[in-house]
Design a protein around this motif. Structure first.
Motif, mmCIF file in Angstrom:
data_model
loop_
_atom_site.group_PDB
_atom_site.id
_atom_site.type_symbol
_atom_site.label_atom_id
_atom_site.label_comp_id
_atom_site.label_asym_id
_atom_site.label_seq_id
_atom_site.Cartn_x
_atom_site.Cartn_y
_atom_site.Cartn_z
ATOM 1 N N LEU A 30 12.342 91.298 68.920
ATOM 2 C CA LEU A 30 12.685 90.056 68.225
ATOM 3 C C LEU A 30 14.042 90.172 67.534
ATOM 4 N N ARG A 31 14.349 91.347 67.006
ATOM 5 C CA ARG A 31 15.669 91.557 66.409
ATOM 6 C C ARG A 31 16.757 91.487 67.477
ATOM 7 N N ALA A 32 16.487 92.071 68.616
ATOM 8 C CA ALA A 32 17.485 92.048 69.694
ATOM 9 C C ALA A 32 17.727 90.622 70.180
ATOM 10 N N VAL A 33 16.663 89.845 70.306
ATOM 11 C CA VAL A 33 16.791 88.448 70.726
ATOM 12 C C VAL A 33 17.626 87.659 69.715
ATOM 13 N N ALA A 34 17.485 88.020 68.427
ATOM 14 C CA ALA A 34 18.243 87.336 67.370
ATOM 15 C C ALA A 34 19.633 87.935 67.168
ATOM 16 N N ASP A 35 20.032 88.852 68.042
ATOM 17 C CA ASP A 35 21.344 89.528 67.941
ATOM 18 C C ASP A 35 21.496 90.277 66.627
ATOM 19 N N LEU A 36 20.400 90.892 66.176
ATOM 20 C CA LEU A 36 20.435 91.695 64.962
ATOM 21 C C LEU A 36 20.572 93.167 65.332
ATOM 22 N N PRO A 37 21.197 93.955 64.480
ATOM 23 C CA PRO A 37 21.340 95.384 64.765
ATOM 24 C C PRO A 37 19.987 96.093 64.688
ATOM 25 N N PRO A 38 19.880 97.275 65.248
ATOM 26 C CA PRO A 38 18.594 97.988 65.237
ATOM 27 C C PRO A 38 18.172 98.476 63.860
ATOM 28 N N THR A 39 19.119 98.588 62.939
ATOM 29 C CA THR A 39 18.781 99.053 61.589
ATOM 30 C C THR A 39 18.727 97.879 60.624
ATOM 31 N N HIS A 40 17.993 98.053 59.540
ATOM 32 C CA HIS A 40 17.658 96.967 58.623
ATOM 33 C C HIS A 40 18.750 96.629 57.634
ATOM 34 N N GLY A 41 19.384 97.619 57.052
ATOM 35 C CA GLY A 41 20.373 97.352 56.010
ATOM 36 C C GLY A 41 19.889 97.800 54.646
ATOM 37 N N ASP A 42 20.567 97.346 53.619
ATOM 38 C CA ASP A 42 20.323 97.855 52.269
ATOM 39 C C ASP A 42 19.513 96.910 51.387
ATOM 40 N N VAL A 43 18.815 95.947 51.958
ATOM 41 C CA VAL A 43 18.004 95.044 51.151
ATOM 42 C C VAL A 43 16.876 95.833 50.486
ATOM 43 N N ALA A 44 16.763 95.699 49.172
ATOM 44 C CA ALA A 44 15.727 96.423 48.435
ATOM 45 C C ALA A 44 14.349 95.865 48.769
ATOM 46 N N ILE A 45 13.383 96.754 48.971
ATOM 47 C CA ILE A 45 12.007 96.361 49.271
ATOM 48 C C ILE A 45 11.084 97.031 48.263
ATOM 49 N N PHE A 46 10.307 96.218 47.544
ATOM 50 C CA PHE A 46 9.298 96.737 46.622
ATOM 51 C C PHE A 46 7.922 96.460 47.214
ATOM 52 N N LEU A 47 7.154 97.529 47.449
ATOM 53 C CA LEU A 47 5.824 97.406 48.028
ATOM 54 C C LEU A 47 4.795 97.987 47.074
ATOM 55 N N ALA A 48 3.671 97.290 46.937
ATOM 56 C CA ALA A 48 2.609 97.775 46.051
ATOM 57 C C ALA A 48 1.257 97.426 46.639
ATOM 58 N N ARG A 49 0.290 98.306 46.420
ATOM 59 C CA ARG A 49 -1.083 98.044 46.872
ATOM 60 C C ARG A 49 -2.064 98.637 45.875
ATOM 61 N N GLY A 50 -3.295 98.137 45.906
ATOM 62 C CA GLY A 50 -4.357 98.729 45.117
ATOM 63 C C GLY A 50 -4.961 99.915 45.851
ATOM 64 N N LYS A 51 -5.239 100.977 45.136
ATOM 65 C CA LYS A 51 -5.786 102.176 45.773
ATOM 66 C C LYS A 51 -7.125 101.897 46.440
ATOM 67 N N GLY A 52 -7.864 100.937 45.913
ATOM 68 C CA GLY A 52 -9.169 100.607 46.478
ATOM 69 C C GLY A 52 -9.163 99.388 47.372
ATOM 70 N N ASP A 53 -8.009 99.025 47.909
ATOM 71 C CA ASP A 53 -7.877 97.820 48.745
ATOM 72 C C ASP A 53 -8.514 98.070 50.110
ATOM 73 N N SER A 54 -9.680 97.455 50.339
ATOM 74 C CA SER A 54 -10.373 97.632 51.619
ATOM 75 C C SER A 54 -9.907 96.639 52.665
ATOM 76 N N LEU A 55 -9.225 95.554 52.253
ATOM 77 C CA LEU A 55 -8.736 94.561 53.208
ATOM 78 C C LEU A 55 -7.447 95.019 53.885
ATOM 79 N N ILE A 56 -6.635 95.785 53.141
ATOM 80 C CA ILE A 56 -5.428 96.393 53.712
ATOM 81 C C ILE A 56 -5.629 97.906 53.600
ATOM 82 N N PRO A 57 -6.325 98.513 54.573
ATOM 83 C CA PRO A 57 -6.666 99.935 54.472
ATOM 84 C C PRO A 57 -5.437 100.838 54.414
ATOM 85 N N LYS A 58 -5.660 102.049 53.979
ATOM 86 C CA LYS A 58 -4.574 103.025 53.853
ATOM 87 C C LYS A 58 -3.888 103.262 55.197
#
Length: 248
Positions: A180-208
């Motif tokens: 999909l990135r190639a179709v959109a003429d995007l480079p293979p690497t993402h860049g420097d956009v900051a990404i903050f990810l968080a999850r609950g340790k006991g999250d059964s809907l989004i498993p480890k």
């Protein structure tokens, strides 16, 4: 009065409830110095389910120059609830053969990502630069935020940051994202956009397992500006998660 002058024209589509827009409580004189947070809800929820979080930030005078855009997903006939795309089963254990992994709704993701792009367009048209627009969400909203950031021809690598709460990276296990990135003429690497990810340790809907696939999938795009945390609790947004507090 100044709040009214900062209202922006957001897309209004048949069959979709209009987004909640909360203008900055202390708007800047120059929109280029303001900011916006596009906050996407999860499966089965709506914009009102996240509005209280924006209210808390504004009530406590946090990032008062920032406007909030909280959109609504449409009703998914297969899931029989609101959804950004048809959900797939996220299991804690990998199937015995890769071909048995449930297929994800790429078409639905692409369609919803185009809608998110239109929300970003509205912010940009109001004068807010892309690098002052944060995109984020909870659960499916997190998944759509990551997908949009990686595949958007217009905004991939240009936003201020991505906030992903209790979610995951869709299509992380194969080569579809790179395609999909190639179709959109995007480079293979993402860049420097900051990404903050968080999850609950006991999250059964989004498993480890899915969390680990997400991190590995993002690493494949050389997304190096990732901050990831796990918190006590399950599939829910907690106070420490919102504050970005690091827990041991």
């Amino acid at each position: 009065m100044s709040g009214r002058s900062r209202r922006m024209t957001l897309p209004s589509l048949a069959g979709r409830i209009d987004p909640i827009f909360k203008p900055a409580t202390k708007p800047t004189s120059d929109p280029a110095h303001s900011a916006a947070f596009i906050f996407l809800h999860g499966l089965g929820d709506d914009a009102e389910g996240l509005e209280n979080i924006a209210d808390q930030f504004q009530k406590n005078d946090k990032v008062s120059w920032m406007s909030w855009v909280i959109p609504n997903a449409v009703e998914d006939r297969d899931a029989m609830t609101t959804a950004w795309y048809s959900p797939s089963l996220l299991t804690p254990f990998a199937p015995s053969r890769p071909e048995l992994e449930e297929e994800e709704d790429e078409k639905g993701l692409v369609k919803s990502a185009a809608y998110v792009e239109s929300l970003i367009d509205a912010c940009v048209k109001k004068g807010i630069p892309p690098n002052r627009i944060v995109l984020g969400g909870f659960s499916q909203g997190c998944a759509l935020s990551l997908f949009t950031d990686l595949t958007s021809k217009k905004y991939s690598g240009r936003l201020a940051g991505i906030v992903g709460l209790c979610g995951y990276l869709p299509l992380a296990g194969g080569a579809r994202l790179q395609h999909l990135r190639a179709v959109a003429d995007l480079p293979p690497t993402h860049g420097d956009v900051a990404i903050f990810l968080a999850r609950g340790k006991g999250d059964s809907l989004i498993p480890k397992r899915i969390w680990n696939m997400t991190l590995k999938g993002l690493e494949a795009f050389d997304a190096t500006s990732i901050e990831e945390h796990e918190y006590d609790g399950g599939h829910t947004i907690s106070g420490p998660m919102l504050r970005g507090k690091v827990e041991s």
